[in-house]
Scaffold this motif. Structure first.
Motif, PDB file in Angstrom:
ATOM      1  N   LEU A 265      17.333  -2.276  26.004  1.00 55.76           N
ATOM      2  CA  LEU A 265      17.332  -2.722  27.404  1.00 55.76           C
ATOM      3  C   LEU A 265      17.011  -4.206  27.484  1.00 55.76           C
ATOM      4  CD1 LEU A 265      17.236  -2.423  30.487  1.00 55.76           C
ATOM      5  CD2 LEU A 265      14.886  -1.557  30.245  1.00 55.76           C
ATOM      6  N   ILE A 266      15.995  -4.639  26.770  1.00 53.83           N
ATOM      7  CA  ILE A 266      15.608  -6.050  26.802  1.00 53.83           C
ATOM      8  C   ILE A 266      16.740  -6.929  26.275  1.00 53.83           C
ATOM      9  CG2 ILE A 266      14.031  -7.736  25.770  1.00 53.83           C
ATOM     10  CD1 ILE A 266      11.837  -5.545  26.020  1.00 53.83           C
ATOM     11  N   ALA A 267      17.409  -6.466  25.225  1.00 52.08           N
ATOM     12  CA  ALA A 267      18.542  -7.222  24.691  1.00 52.08           C
ATOM     13  C   ALA A 267      19.660  -7.314  25.716  1.00 52.08           C
ATOM     14  CB  ALA A 267      19.054  -6.564  23.408  1.00 52.08           C
ATOM     15  N   ALA A 268      19.948  -6.221  26.419  1.00 50.16           N
ATOM     16  CA  ALA A 268      21.015  -6.212  27.429  1.00 50.16           C
ATOM     17  C   ALA A 268      20.686  -7.128  28.589  1.00 50.16           C
ATOM     18  CB  ALA A 268      21.243  -4.783  27.922  1.00 50.16           C
ATOM     19  N   LEU A 269      19.416  -7.201  28.952  1.00 51.63           N
ATOM     20  CA  LEU A 269      18.988  -8.084  30.038  1.00 51.63           C
ATOM     21  C   LEU A 269      19.004  -9.546  29.601  1.00 51.63           C
ATOM     22  CD1 LEU A 269      15.966  -5.950  31.241  1.00 51.63           C
ATOM     23  CD2 LEU A 269      17.979  -6.491  32.638  1.00 51.63           C
ATOM     24  N   THR A 270      18.729  -9.779  28.337  1.00 47.96           N
ATOM     25  CA  THR A 270      18.646 -11.145  27.814  1.00 47.96           C
ATOM     26  C   THR A 270      20.020 -11.757  27.595  1.00 47.96           C
ATOM     27  OG1 THR A 270      16.551 -10.625  26.710  1.00 47.96           O
ATOM     28  CG2 THR A 270      17.734 -12.564  25.935  1.00 47.96           C
ATOM     29  N   ASP A 271      20.948 -10.961  27.066  1.00 42.62           N
ATOM     30  CA  ASP A 271      22.258 -11.532  26.706  1.00 42.62           C
ATOM     31  C   ASP A 271      23.316 -11.372  27.788  1.00 42.62           C
ATOM     32  OD1 ASP A 271      23.199  -8.891  26.550  1.00 42.62           O
ATOM     33  OD2 ASP A 271      23.045  -8.798  24.363  1.00 42.62           O
ATOM     34  N   GLY A 272      22.931 -10.838  28.950  1.00 40.82           N
ATOM     35  CA  GLY A 272      23.875 -10.737  30.054  1.00 40.82           C
ATOM     36  C   GLY A 272      24.784  -9.524  30.010  1.00 40.82           C
ATOM     37  N   THR A 273      24.469  -8.556  29.147  1.00 40.05           N
ATOM     38  CA  THR A 273      25.254  -7.318  29.127  1.00 40.05           C
ATOM     39  C   THR A 273      25.187  -6.627  30.476  1.00 40.05           C
ATOM     40  OG1 THR A 273      24.884  -7.019  26.756  1.00 40.05           O
ATOM     41  CG2 THR A 273      25.500  -5.063  28.009  1.00 40.05           C
ATOM     42  N   ILE A 274      24.006  -6.667  31.117  1.00 36.68           N
ATOM     43  CA  ILE A 274      23.845  -6.176  32.485  1.00 36.68           C
ATOM     44  C   ILE A 274      23.162  -7.263  33.308  1.00 36.68           C
ATOM     45  CG2 ILE A 274      23.748  -3.768  31.751  1.00 36.68           C
ATOM     46  CD1 ILE A 274      20.728  -3.826  32.173  1.00 36.68           C
ATOM     47  N   ALA A 275      23.250  -7.128  34.635  1.00 39.65           N
ATOM     48  CA  ALA A 275      22.747  -8.187  35.509  1.00 39.65           C
ATOM     49  C   ALA A 275      21.237  -8.165  35.669  1.00 39.65           C
ATOM     50  CB  ALA A 275      23.413  -8.080  36.876  1.00 39.65           C
ATOM     51  N   GLY A 276      20.647  -6.968  35.627  1.00 40.02           N
ATOM     52  CA  GLY A 276      19.217  -6.884  35.860  1.00 40.02           C
ATOM     53  C   GLY A 276      18.753  -5.450  35.877  1.00 40.02           C
ATOM     54  N   ALA A 277      17.478  -5.263  36.234  1.00 36.02           N
ATOM     55  CA  ALA A 277      16.909  -3.921  36.217  1.00 36.02           C
ATOM     56  C   ALA A 277      15.769  -3.810  37.212  1.00 36.02           C
ATOM     57  CB  ALA A 277      16.412  -3.567  34.813  1.00 36.02           C
ATOM     58  N   GLY A 278      15.557  -2.587  37.666  1.00 36.10           N
ATOM     59  CA  GLY A 278      14.387  -2.228  38.451  1.00 36.10           C
ATOM     60  C   GLY A 278      13.659  -1.118  37.713  1.00 36.10           C
ATOM     61  N   LEU A 279      12.439  -1.383  37.272  1.00 29.74           N
ATOM     62  CA  LEU A 279      11.744  -0.466  36.372  1.00 29.74           C
ATOM     63  C   LEU A 279      10.409  -0.019  36.950  1.00 29.74           C
ATOM     64  CD1 LEU A 279      12.338  -2.450  33.053  1.00 29.74           C
ATOM     65  CD2 LEU A 279      13.741  -0.586  34.000  1.00 29.74           C
ATOM     66  N   GLU A 280      10.261   1.293  37.033  1.00 26.19           N
ATOM     67  CA  GLU A 280       9.018   1.912  37.487  1.00 26.19           C
ATOM     68  C   GLU A 280       8.264   2.547  36.320  1.00 26.19           C
ATOM     69  OE1 GLU A 280       6.902   2.543  39.781  1.00 26.19           O
ATOM     70  OE2 GLU A 280       6.441   4.675  39.954  1.00 26.19           O
ATOM     71  N   VAL A 281       8.958   2.740  35.192  1.00 22.43           N
ATOM     72  CA  VAL A 281       8.370   3.415  34.036  1.00 22.43           C
ATOM     73  C   VAL A 281       8.688   2.626  32.769  1.00 22.43           C
ATOM     74  CG1 VAL A 281       8.352   5.729  35.032  1.00 22.43           C
ATOM     75  CG2 VAL A 281      10.421   4.890  33.928  1.00 22.43           C
ATOM     76  N   PHE A 282       7.856   2.828  31.729  1.00 18.90           N
ATOM     77  CA  PHE A 282       7.932   1.968  30.561  1.00 18.90           C
ATOM     78  C   PHE A 282       7.659   2.769  29.285  1.00 18.90           C
ATOM     79  CE2 PHE A 282       6.486  -0.208  34.315  1.00 18.90           C
ATOM     80  CZ  PHE A 282       7.412  -1.233  34.425  1.00 18.90           C
ATOM     81  N   TRP A 283       8.082   2.196  28.153  1.00 18.96           N
ATOM     82  CA  TRP A 283       7.855   2.822  26.861  1.00 18.96           C
ATOM     83  C   TRP A 283       6.362   2.935  26.559  1.00 18.96           C
ATOM     84  CZ3 TRP A 283      10.902   5.313  23.509  1.00 18.96           C
ATOM     85  CH2 TRP A 283      10.384   5.569  22.232  1.00 18.96           C
ATOM     86  N   THR A 284       5.608   1.925  26.953  1.00 18.46           N
ATOM     87  CA  THR A 284       4.185   1.835  26.613  1.00 18.46           C
ATOM     88  C   THR A 284       3.334   2.560  27.657  1.00 18.46           C
ATOM     89  OG1 THR A 284       4.373  -0.368  27.581  1.00 18.46           O
ATOM     90  CG2 THR A 284       4.225  -0.226  25.187  1.00 18.46           C
ATOM     91  N   GLU A 285       3.570   3.851  27.779  1.00 21.22           N
ATOM     92  CA  GLU A 285       2.810   4.724  28.666  1.00 21.22           C
ATOM     93  C   GLU A 285       2.312   5.919  27.872  1.00 21.22           C
ATOM     94  OE1 GLU A 285       4.430   5.763  32.504  1.00 21.22           O
ATOM     95  OE2 GLU A 285       5.858   4.117  32.434  1.00 21.22           O
ATOM     96  N   PRO A 286       1.358   6.679  28.438  1.00 15.11           N
ATOM     97  CA  PRO A 286       0.956   7.922  27.769  1.00 15.11           C
ATOM     98  C   PRO A 286       2.182   8.814  27.523  1.00 15.11           C
ATOM     99  CG  PRO A 286      -0.515   7.411  29.582  1.00 15.11           C
ATOM    100  CD  PRO A 286       0.640   6.466  29.693  1.00 15.11           C
ATOM    101  N   PRO A 287       2.234   9.500  26.371  1.00 10.32           N
ATOM    102  CA  PRO A 287       1.187   9.580  25.353  1.00 10.32           C
ATOM    103  C   PRO A 287       1.270   8.500  24.273  1.00 10.32           C
ATOM    104  CG  PRO A 287       2.925  11.093  24.800  1.00 10.32           C
ATOM    105  CD  PRO A 287       3.336  10.434  26.086  1.00 10.32           C
ATOM    106  N   ASN A 288       2.243   7.585  24.367  1.00 15.71           N
ATOM    107  CA  ASN A 288       2.349   6.542  23.334  1.00 15.71           C
ATOM    108  C   ASN A 288       1.100   5.680  23.271  1.00 15.71           C
ATOM    109  OD1 ASN A 288       4.863   7.411  22.677  1.00 15.71           O
ATOM    110  ND2 ASN A 288       5.966   5.594  23.325  1.00 15.71           N
ATOM    111  N   VAL A 289       0.550   5.359  24.406  1.00 16.36           N
ATOM    112  CA  VAL A 289      -0.690   4.589  24.472  1.00 16.36           C
ATOM    113  C   VAL A 289      -1.591   5.226  25.525  1.00 16.36           C
ATOM    114  CG1 VAL A 289       0.383   2.401  23.774  1.00 16.36           C
ATOM    115  CG2 VAL A 289       0.252   2.988  26.201  1.00 16.36           C
ATOM    116  N   VAL A 290      -2.891   5.061  25.362  1.00 11.90           N
ATOM    117  CA  VAL A 290      -3.828   5.590  26.350  1.00 11.90           C
ATOM    118  C   VAL A 290      -3.866   4.686  27.573  1.00 11.90           C
ATOM    119  CG1 VAL A 290      -6.258   6.107  26.811  1.00 11.90           C
ATOM    120  CG2 VAL A 290      -5.211   6.818  24.652  1.00 11.90           C
TER     121      VAL A 290
END
Length: 339
Positions: A265-290
């Motif tokens: 996703l970050i690569a797509a946002l950086t290189d212009g593959t897509i225009a942008g994003a609206g994000l409410e959730v993330f990889w770095t959430e429980p249970p990956n991290v407390v």
């Protein structure tokens, strides 16, 4: 003696007031971070009950020597976060909030408690989409930084919603609440799911079936991820899917962060593959991290709108959810507390 309840984060006042009728309360005061495992272990030494939200971890160490815990009030039990076997072995009760009985919602989702949450989350998804469509976040930052503007400037031109296509990747409770708003905004609303809706339901929600998820991704100006997470869906949306999207399209995720390959996703946002994003959730959430956090790379991007996994953050929705946990704890204390 009155029991003591440790509340794992600030919550709406009605739930606190109800518990205060039968117990002394200690509320974790901070809103900028989660309570830590060490802090919870310490709280177990001085508390008879925990009130936790469903992302707060439960570990066996809370029940060790010196622990006073007799019960934990919660809305949802999660095997990936909550050591339910250790709770049972220690004789600590799992005190679940009472289920909501659907009454006044024609689609079976009560307007009280859990029924409010999909409404709030669906509406937040639409807010993220609109923010991207009209570049509200970028415009706000510009005005704050510069203190001036050129009327009718070209700098923050957006695609808007009229005549645009939105793809709902998944069609459950949240998608339904969003669909009725999106179709009223002059948008073509596509959806994909394992089982197609009836013709009557498609008409009711103003949506069009798209059998092939790849086709939905390729046709949409706004791709909204709305599927439930399980291990089989880990990183189901990645580089291949982002390359299917239009370069002018936006990606909206209010489902779960682990559904998405965040680096892709970050690569797509950086290189212009897509225009942008609206994000409410993330990889770095429980249970990956407390203690969840937003990747610094995302935080630096102007073409990304971020919200802190708080889709049910209305006074009505969060208030009803927490009140039901409080009711269950109060009922338990009245029935079984002996001091």
């Amino acid at each position: 003696m009155r029991p003591k309840i440790f509340v794992s984060q600030p919550i709406p006042q009605p739930a606190l007031d109800l518990m205060a009728e039968v117990a002394d309360l200690e509320v974790f005061p901070w809103t900028h971070r989660e309570v830590s495992i060490d802090e919870l272990e310490s709280a177990a030494q001085r508390s008879d009950y925990f009130f936790i939200m469903h992302t707060v971890p439960v570990r066996a160490r809370y029940f060790g020597p010196g622990s006073r815990l007799k019960g934990i009030g919660m809305q949802l039990a999660r095997e990936d976060l909550h050591d339910l076997a250790a709770m049972k072995a220690a004789g600590v009760k799992q005190i679940m909030s009472k289920p909501v009985v659907p009454t006044d919602d024609p689609d079976g989702y009560s307007l009280d408690g859990y029924g409010l949450n999909p409404r709030a989350t669906g509406q937040l998804m639409v807010a993220l989409l609109l923010n991207c469509a009209y570049r509200v976040n970028e415009s706000d930052m510009f005005c704050r930084a510069n203190g001036f503007f050129q009327e009718m400037t070209m700098q923050f031109m957006g695609h808007g919603t009229t005549g645009k296509t939105v793809g709902l990747y998944g069609f459950g409770k949240v998608a339904k609440q969003a669909a009725r708003l999106l179709s009223a905004m002059d948008m073509e609303v596509l959806y994909t799911k394992r089982t197609r809706l009836s013709t009557d339901d498609e008409t009711k929600w103003g949506v069009t079936w798209c059998a092939d998820p790849d086709d939905l991704v390729a046709r949409s100006d706004y791709v909204c991820l709305l599927v439930d997470f399980d291990d089989s869906k880990l990183k189901m949306f990645g580089e291949r899917e982002f390359k299917l999207m239009k370069p002018t399209a936006y990606f909206i995720n209010v489902a779960r962060g682990r559904l998405v390959d965040q680096d892709a996703l970050i690569a797509a946002l950086t290189d212009g593959t897509i225009a942008g994003a609206g994000l409410e959730v993330f990889w770095t959430e429980p249970p990956n991290v407390v203690d969840p956090y937003v990747d610094e790379r995302l935080r630096k991007m102007d073409n990304v709108v971020l919200t802190p996994h708080n889709g049910g953050a209305t006074y009505a929705s969060r208030g009803a959810q927490t009140l039901r946990i409080a009711e269950a704890l109060v009922e338990e204390i009245k029935a079984n507390w002996t001091g």
